[in-house]
Design a protein around this motif. Sequence first.
Motif, PDB file in Angstrom:
ATOM      1  N   CYS A  34      40.777  34.610  28.997  1.00  0.00           N
ATOM      2  CA  CYS A  34      41.861  34.415  29.957  1.00  0.00           C
ATOM      3  C   CYS A  34      43.226  34.549  29.293  1.00  0.00           C
ATOM      4  CB  CYS A  34      41.709  33.048  30.612  1.00  0.00           C
ATOM      5  SG  CYS A  34      42.659  32.901  32.098  1.00  0.00           S
ATOM      6  N   GLU A  78      38.667  34.325  44.767  1.00  0.00           N
ATOM      7  CA  GLU A  78      38.004  34.985  43.640  1.00  0.00           C
ATOM      8  C   GLU A  78      37.891  36.491  43.872  1.00  0.00           C
ATOM      9  OE1 GLU A  78      34.835  32.299  41.375  1.00  0.00           O
ATOM     10  OE2 GLU A  78      34.482  32.302  43.552  1.00  0.00           O
ATOM     11  N   LYS A  79      37.460  36.881  45.060  1.00  0.00           N
ATOM     12  CA  LYS A  79      37.329  38.313  45.378  1.00  0.00           C
ATOM     13  C   LYS A  79      38.681  39.011  45.327  1.00  0.00           C
ATOM     14  CE  LYS A  79      33.184  38.507  48.221  1.00  0.00           C
ATOM     15  NZ  LYS A  79      32.628  38.786  49.536  1.00  0.00           N
ATOM     16  N   SER A 115      37.767  30.200  30.650  1.00  0.00           N
ATOM     17  CA  SER A 115      37.334  31.475  30.085  1.00  0.00           C
ATOM     18  C   SER A 115      38.150  31.804  28.847  1.00  0.00           C
ATOM     19  CB  SER A 115      37.497  32.583  31.123  1.00  0.00           C
ATOM     20  OG  SER A 115      37.301  33.831  30.525  1.00  0.00           O
ATOM     21  N   GLN A 140      42.526  37.579  36.086  1.00  0.00           N
ATOM     22  CA  GLN A 140      41.478  36.723  35.515  1.00  0.00           C
ATOM     23  C   GLN A 140      41.610  35.296  36.053  1.00  0.00           C
ATOM     24  OE1 GLN A 140      39.134  37.570  33.084  1.00  0.00           O
ATOM     25  NE2 GLN A 140      38.333  35.502  33.057  1.00  0.00           N
ATOM     26  N   ILE A 141      40.489  34.680  36.352  1.00  0.00           N
ATOM     27  CA  ILE A 141      40.486  33.267  36.758  1.00  0.00           C
ATOM     28  C   ILE A 141      40.059  32.441  35.551  1.00  0.00           C
ATOM     29  CG2 ILE A 141      39.474  31.530  38.274  1.00  0.00           C
ATOM     30  CD1 ILE A 141      39.132  33.845  40.343  1.00  0.00           C
ATOM     31  N   SER A 175      39.882  39.291  41.702  1.00  0.00           N
ATOM     32  CA  SER A 175      39.033  40.227  40.977  1.00  0.00           C
ATOM     33  C   SER A 175      39.437  41.669  41.277  1.00  0.00           C
ATOM     34  CB  SER A 175      37.565  39.990  41.355  1.00  0.00           C
ATOM     35  OG  SER A 175      36.750  40.960  40.755  1.00  0.00           O
ATOM     36  N   ARG A 176      39.674  41.956  42.555  1.00  0.00           N
ATOM     37  CA  ARG A 176      40.095  43.310  42.952  1.00  0.00           C
ATOM     38  C   ARG A 176      41.417  43.709  42.328  1.00  0.00           C
ATOM     39  NH1 ARG A 176      39.021  42.169  48.960  1.00  0.00           N
ATOM     40  NH2 ARG A 176      36.764  42.220  48.997  1.00  0.00           N
ATOM     41  N   LYS A 177      42.275  42.738  42.073  1.00  0.00           N
ATOM     42  CA  LYS A 177      43.595  43.022  41.502  1.00  0.00           C
ATOM     43  C   LYS A 177      43.610  42.893  39.979  1.00  0.00           C
ATOM     44  CE  LYS A 177      45.597  43.754  45.429  1.00  0.00           C
ATOM     45  NZ  LYS A 177      46.145  45.060  45.776  1.00  0.00           N
ATOM     46  N   GLY A 178      42.457  42.607  39.382  1.00  0.00           N
ATOM     47  CA  GLY A 178      42.366  42.498  37.927  1.00  0.00           C
ATOM     48  C   GLY A 178      42.998  41.238  37.362  1.00  0.00           C
ATOM     49  N   LYS A 229      35.965  31.325  47.214  1.00  0.00           N
ATOM     50  CA  LYS A 229      35.289  32.627  47.133  1.00  0.00           C
ATOM     51  C   LYS A 229      36.207  33.763  47.565  1.00  0.00           C
ATOM     52  CE  LYS A 229      30.646  30.815  47.863  1.00  0.00           C
ATOM     53  NZ  LYS A 229      29.508  30.741  48.782  1.00  0.00           N
ATOM     54  N   GLY A 250      46.086  34.768  33.239  1.00  0.00           N
ATOM     55  CA  GLY A 250      45.210  34.407  34.337  1.00  0.00           C
ATOM     56  C   GLY A 250      45.701  33.198  35.092  1.00  0.00           C
TER      57      GLY A 250
END
Length: 131
Positions: free
Chosen positions: A8, A26-27, A5, A35-36, A30-33, A23, A11
Amino acid sequence: MNECSPACRVGIAIVEDEKELVKVYEKAFSRKGIQICFIAYDGIEAVKKYIECTPRPHAILMDYRLPIMNGIDASREILKLDPEARIIFLSADVAVRDEAISAGAYAFLKKPASLKDIVDTVKKATGAIPA
């Protein structure tokens, strides 16, 4: 996400062959902000994506038991390219802990690790919170 990305700035990369676990990670990130930057499902893919990724991830979550090339060998290859890479090992195989650390791993977490421990370790590795 399977490609690096460009957004990024701070990240991580996830190197894990269990897609359901990816998965979950990733969740949580994402919740913690967090970036992957990229996801790889085997060691060779991880090295290839690390080479191609610009900017590079600030930390890498690395499983040990991976197809084609294990996590320790992939870590060694990545660290040859970038000695500053921060690799966080996640493995149920605690027998490889010392080898992972001597290969240059930043940290070793035993699976199953809590998401809080994983996120906290990633934040420390990326400099998001003091070590």
